[in-house]
Design a protein around this motif. Structure first.
Motif, short mmCIF file in Angstrom:
data_model
loop_
_atom_site.label_atom_id
_atom_site.label_comp_id
_atom_site.label_asym_id
_atom_site.label_seq_id
_atom_site.Cartn_x
_atom_site.Cartn_y
_atom_site.Cartn_z
N ARG A 1 -2.09 5.91 -1.57
CA ARG A 1 -3.29 5.06 -1.39
C ARG A 1 -3.76 5.11 0.06
NH1 ARG A 1 -6.47 0.96 -2.93
NH2 ARG A 1 -6.73 -0.81 -1.54
N ASP B 1 -11.10 -0.35 -1.63
CA ASP B 1 -10.58 0.99 -1.86
C ASP B 1 -10.95 1.96 -0.75
OD1 ASP B 1 -9.17 0.55 -4.22
OD2 ASP B 1 -10.96 0.79 -5.45
N GLU C 1 -1.02 1.28 -10.62
CA GLU C 1 -1.27 0.65 -9.32
C GLU C 1 -0.21 -0.41 -9.01
OE1 GLU C 1 -6.09 1.00 -8.61
OE2 GLU C 1 -5.31 -0.82 -9.55
N ARG C 2 0.15 -1.19 -10.02
CA ARG C 2 1.18 -2.22 -9.81
C ARG C 2 2.53 -1.60 -9.50
NH1 ARG C 2 -2.06 -4.33 -13.87
NH2 ARG C 2 -0.66 -3.65 -15.56
N PRO D 1 -2.88 -4.36 -2.16
CA PRO D 1 -3.62 -3.35 -2.92
C PRO D 1 -4.02 -3.94 -4.27
CG PRO D 1 -1.28 -2.89 -2.99
CD PRO D 1 -1.46 -4.05 -2.06
N GLY E 1 -4.21 -4.37 -8.25
CA GLY E 1 -3.24 -4.11 -9.31
C GLY E 1 -3.96 -4.03 -10.64
N ARG E 2 -4.99 -3.19 -10.70
CA ARG E 2 -5.83 -3.11 -11.90
C ARG E 2 -5.12 -2.42 -13.05
NH1 ARG E 2 -10.10 -1.19 -7.58
NH2 ARG E 2 -8.47 0.37 -7.43
N THR E 3 -4.21 -1.52 -12.75
CA THR E 3 -3.52 -0.76 -13.81
C THR E 3 -2.01 -0.88 -13.60
OG1 THR E 3 -3.40 1.29 -12.53
CG2 THR E 3 -5.42 0.93 -13.84
N ALA F 1 3.07 1.40 -8.13
CA ALA F 1 3.01 2.01 -6.79
C ALA F 1 3.16 0.94 -5.71
CB ALA F 1 1.69 2.77 -6.62
N ALA F 2 2.53 -0.21 -5.91
CA ALA F 2 2.64 -1.30 -4.94
C ALA F 2 4.07 -1.84 -4.88
CB ALA F 2 1.66 -2.42 -5.28
N HIS G 1 0.85 -1.19 0.00
CA HIS G 1 0.00 0.00 0.00
C HIS G 1 0.89 1.24 0.00
CE1 HIS G 1 -3.60 -2.40 0.65
NE2 HIS G 1 -2.91 -3.06 1.57
N SER G 2 0.75 2.08 -1.01
CA SER G 2 1.57 3.28 -1.13
C SER G 2 1.08 4.36 -0.17
CB SER G 2 1.51 3.81 -2.56
OG SER G 2 0.21 4.32 -2.84
#
Length: 176
Positions: free
Chosen positions: A56, A155, A106-107, A99, A101-103, A109-110, A52-53
């Motif tokens: 986020r 979310d 997001e991946r 978190p 990882g839809r995009t 950042a994780a 989790h960034s």
């Protein structure tokens, strides 16, 4: 009477009870407007170890990313009672969740959050002792370990938690 005027002498048994009582006092229990940031920091770092960034986490807390980063990095010595309580609730919801990882963003950042946790040797949630976490000076015995979790985090978990705490007839008004 003891050497201290007006103070009764404390026997060995009473002394042990007094010591246990003193050790059980936490800043959160004193009603202070701010509390030491240590437990909040450990919880935030454990969330980073899951991926989790800061951004986020800040969105979930409805807080500035700068505040989250300041606490996580150790620059903040104290936090408000409200922030501490919100981080406790968020940690309870996400400590074992990855978190989404839809995009690609997001991946990335994780991956960056996990990398930062690895470099800092931040302990994941599974390595924290929940009974000791809010005791001032608590230091986890473990450092960073890879953590995969048990599923994907929501979310907006704090909103869902708040809705669950409301009486059923109030929930419709919150949803509007």
């Amino acid at each position: 009477m003891s050497a201290v005027a007006g103070m009764p002498e404390i026997g060995e048994e009473n002394g042990a009870d007094a010591a246990r009582a003193l050790l059980s006092v936490t800043p959160q229990g004193l009603g202070l407007p701010r509390v030491p940031a240590g437990a909040t920091q450990l919880r935030l770092r454990a969330l980073a170890a899951m991926g989790h960034s800061d951004a986020r986490i800040a969105r979930a807390l409805d807080e500035s990313p700068r505040v989250v980063t300041s606490v996580m990095s150790g620059r903040a010595r104290t936090v408000s009672r409200e922030l501490h309580a919100d981080v406790v609730a968020l940690y309870e919801a996400w400590w074992d969740k990855r978190p989404p990882g839809r995009t690609a963003a997001e991946r990335a950042a994780a991956a960056a959050a996990r990398s930062r946790a690895r470099r800092g040797r931040w302990c994941p949630g599974m390595g924290l002792d929940d009974d000791e976490l809010d005791v001032p000076g608590y230091v986890p015995r473990c450092g960073w370990r890879p953590a995969t979790g048990t599923g994907i985090a929501d979310d907006d978990p704090l909103r869902a938690i708040a809705r669950r705490r409301l009486p059923p007839d109030s929930r419709a008004e919150v949803a509007r």
